[in-house]
Design an enzyme around this catalytic site. Structure first.
Site, PDB file in Angstrom:
ATOM      1  CG  HIS A 117     -15.175  35.588  -3.364  1.00 44.70           C
ATOM      2  ND1 HIS A 117     -14.181  36.065  -4.032  1.00 44.70           N
ATOM      3  CD2 HIS A 117     -15.350  34.489  -4.232  1.00 44.70           C
ATOM      4  CE1 HIS A 117     -13.711  35.330  -4.758  1.00 44.70           C
ATOM      5  NE2 HIS A 117     -14.411  34.371  -5.131  1.00 44.70           N
ATOM      6  CG  HIS A 122     -17.143  30.553  -7.417  1.00 42.55           C
ATOM      7  ND1 HIS A 122     -16.506  31.089  -8.473  1.00 42.55           N
ATOM      8  CD2 HIS A 122     -16.046  30.999  -6.173  1.00 42.55           C
ATOM      9  CE1 HIS A 122     -15.677  31.873  -8.241  1.00 42.55           C
ATOM     10  NE2 HIS A 122     -14.960  31.745  -6.941  1.00 42.55           N
ATOM     11  NE  ARG A 146     -18.383  26.176  -9.293  1.00 41.75           N
ATOM     12  CZ  ARG A 146     -17.381  26.753  -9.280  1.00 41.75           C
ATOM     13  NH1 ARG A 146     -16.873  27.882 -10.128  1.00 41.75           N
ATOM     14  NH2 ARG A 146     -16.277  26.481  -8.793  1.00 41.75           N
ATOM     15  CG  ASN A 205     -15.822  31.909 -11.682  1.00 37.22           C
ATOM     16  OD1 ASN A 205     -16.781  31.907 -11.262  1.00 37.22           O
ATOM     17  ND2 ASN A 205     -14.684  31.218 -11.496  1.00 37.22           N
ATOM     18  CE  LYS A 242     -12.485  37.741  -9.011  1.00 34.25           C
ATOM     19  NZ  LYS A 242     -12.708  36.750  -7.947  1.00 34.25           N
ATOM     20  CG  HIS A 251      -7.883  35.616  -8.347  1.00 39.68           C
ATOM     21  ND1 HIS A 251      -8.474  34.413  -8.110  1.00 39.68           N
ATOM     22  CD2 HIS A 251      -6.609  35.199  -8.523  1.00 39.68           C
ATOM     23  CE1 HIS A 251      -7.838  33.523  -7.728  1.00 39.68           C
ATOM     24  NE2 HIS A 251      -6.499  33.737  -8.059  1.00 39.68           N
ATOM     25  CG  HIS A 299      -9.916  34.687  -2.884  1.00 40.58           C
ATOM     26  ND1 HIS A 299      -8.952  35.263  -3.521  1.00 40.58           N
ATOM     27  CD2 HIS A 299     -10.561  34.254  -3.745  1.00 40.58           C
ATOM     28  CE1 HIS A 299      -8.928  35.365  -4.766  1.00 40.58           C
ATOM     29  NE2 HIS A 299      -9.922  34.760  -4.905  1.00 40.58           N
ATOM     30  CG  LEU A 354      -5.762  28.207  -7.568  1.00 41.77           C
ATOM     31  CD1 LEU A 354      -5.630  28.336  -9.419  1.00 41.77           C
ATOM     32  CD2 LEU A 354      -4.143  28.192  -7.187  1.00 41.77           C
ATOM     33  CG  ASP A 373     -12.777  31.549  -3.534  1.00 42.61           C
ATOM     34  OD1 ASP A 373     -13.769  31.597  -4.181  1.00 42.61           O
ATOM     35  OD2 ASP A 373     -11.942  31.324  -3.691  1.00 42.61           O
ATOM     36  CG  HIS A 407     -14.286  22.393  -8.969  1.00 37.62           C
ATOM     37  ND1 HIS A 407     -14.446  22.948 -10.119  1.00 37.62           N
ATOM     38  CD2 HIS A 407     -13.755  23.400  -8.374  1.00 37.62           C
ATOM     39  CE1 HIS A 407     -14.185  24.129 -10.383  1.00 37.62           C
ATOM     40  NE2 HIS A 407     -13.676  24.528  -8.995  1.00 37.62           N
ATOM     41  CB  ALA A 429      -8.131  25.766  -8.139  1.00 36.18           C
TER      42      ALA A 429
HETATM   43  C1  NCD Z   1     -12.647  29.272  -8.084  1.00 37.81           C
HETATM   44  C2  NCD Z   1     -13.535  28.341  -9.128  1.00 37.81           C
HETATM   45  O1  NCD Z   1     -13.477  27.309  -8.728  1.00 37.81           O
HETATM   46  O2  NCD Z   1     -14.488  29.079  -9.485  1.00 37.81           O
HETATM   47  N1  NCD Z   1     -11.807  28.347  -7.482  1.00 37.81           N
HETATM   48  C3  NCD Z   1     -11.072  28.672  -6.239  1.00 37.81           C
HETATM   49  O3  NCD Z   1      -9.940  27.766  -6.192  1.00 37.81           O
HETATM   50  N2  NCD Z   1     -10.952  29.674  -5.502  1.00 37.81           N
HETATM   51  C4  NCD Z   1     -12.121  30.383  -8.700  1.00 37.81           C
HETATM   52  C5  NCD Z   1     -11.357  31.582  -7.729  1.00 37.81           C
HETATM   53  O4  NCD Z   1     -12.120  32.128  -7.244  1.00 37.81           O
HETATM   54  O5  NCD Z   1     -10.279  31.334  -7.879  1.00 37.81           O
HETATM   55 ZN    ZN Z   2     -13.568  32.724  -6.154  1.00 39.42          ZN
END
Ligand code: NCD
Ligand code: ZN
Length: 355
Positions: free
Chosen positions: A20, A22, A24, A48, A109, A146, A184, A229, A257, A261, A273
């Site tokens: 899992h 991200h 970007r 996402n 997802k 999620h 998660h 989150l 996860d 950011h 988050a």
């Molecule tokens: C994730 C994100 O920033 O894309 N944020 C997070 O708090 N985990 C989205 C997600 O997996 O919930």
């Molecule tokens: Zn995530």
């Protein structure tokens, strides 16, 4: 907790995967991807993006952008992104199945709409997706969830437990063979749900949820870089997650996860988050397994249980982790004045990767 003195000082495991992640896009992708690719052989890529990955064409294009962003040397250049389809109210079972059969994506997802970052296009009512679940059950395509309700009347710390009760339990009852990863997990209820379900149900666990409880978000003041989150819960839940992760059960596996950011987007009136752990992910997990006296189960969690669930082989290569020193960068520069603050920024971790 002190590690028992008989804990080994080095451990060699099949090269791990991150189930899992991200990464970007654009400059952020180029900056964060190498941290993962140097250590992990494969990763499940979250869909996402601001323009979510909802079609095979978008998944194929995003996959190419990821491959193009890889450093062209050594281990990192061999990294394999495993793509996922972002489910919306409009997702058609036929398109989903076609993308799966063609190998464009390996899973779908489910974000309940507005549950988290980048979920605005998510599913309005997850109980209404019967035809999608039916098709996924039929073809053995994993559903990554999620698991939080979005009902504002539900306390934010209860949203996972309520999702399990209101959504997941009836869905699994109606589709008992559906392959599900509850992602998660942050609660005892999450652990218990997985332990009480069949082999078709598993969960990922992040490093940060094994390390912090909800107090960490308010330690001496508000700590936006510890906010993600699902939000971290009480200590009793963290201890239950540590028990599950380090137990050697193949139903719990590694999913960071890691969710970078820009610092300005987190240190804000309405901060995003997401916690960025990719800068030292396996070292964080190694510390937890060491503290729990369970280093012998790290390989199952990080390198075997995930591939098993997805019907893949573990990676041939191996990595060695040793007691040592891994400095976590204070800051990771992206471009211009954009930067990311890693989890544990500026700290030194007591495990390192040996070449
Ligand atoms: C994730 C994100 O920033 O894309 N944020 C997070 O708090 N985990 C989205 C997600 O997996 O919930
Ligand atoms: Zn995530």
């Amino acid at each position: 907790m002190n590690p028992p003195s008989e804990n080994p000082d080095t451990i060699t495991i099949h090269r791990p995967d991150d189930w899992h992640l991200h990464v970007r896009d654009g400059a952020m992708l180029k900056t964060v991807l190498p941290y993962t690719a140097r250590v992990f052989a494969r990763a499940i890529i979250m869909p996402n993006l601001p323009d979510p990955v909802t079609t095979p064409a978008k998944a194929g294009a995003y996959r190419r952008r990821i491959l193009d962003a890889l450093p062209d040397d050594g281990v990192a250049s061999r990294f394999l992104p495993l793509m996922t389809c972002y489910l919306t109210d409009e997702t058609g079972p036929a398109m989903l199945a076609e993308g799966f059969a063609d190998g464009v994506w390996v899973a779908a997802k489910l974000y309940p709409a507005h549950a988290t970052t980048g979920s605005a296009h998510g599913v309005t009512d997850p109980l209404e997706l019967g035809s999608v679940y039916e098709k996924m059950q039929e073809i053995g395509m994993p559903l990554l969830i999620h698991g939080e309700v979005t009902d504002p009347d539900v306390d934010i710390f209860d949203r996972e437990a309520v999702f399990i009760e209101r959504i997941l339990t009836p869905v699994i009852k109606d589709f008992p063979e559906l392959r599900v990863v509850l992602e998660h997990i942050t609660t005892r209820e999450g652990v218990q749900f997985v332990e009480g379900a069949g082999n078709n149900v598993a969960a990922t666990i992040t490093a940060h949820h094994l390390i912090i409880n909800r107090n960490a978000m308010f330690q001496g003041g508000i700590r936006p870089h510890r906010y993600c989150l699902p939000v971290a819960k009480r200590e009793e839940h963290r201890l239950e997650l540590r028990r599950a992760a380090t137990s050697g059960s193949p139903r719990f596996f590694l999913g960071t996860d890691s969710a970078p950011h820009a610092i300005g987007d987190k240190e804000a009136d309405c901060g995003c988050a997401g916690i960025f752990t990719a800068a030292a992910a396996i070292e964080l997990y190694a510390r937890v397994f060491d503290e729990e006296g369970a280093l012998e189960n790290l390989e199952t969690f990080a390198s075997r249980a995930g591939p098993d669930f997805y019907g893949l082989e573990p990676n041939d290569e191996r990595i060695t982790l040793a007691r040592g020193e891994t400095p976590v960068p204070k800051i990771v520069e992206v471009e211009g004045d954009i930067a990311v603050r890693p989890f544990g920024a500026g700290r030194t971790l007591n495990w390192e990767i040996r070449d």
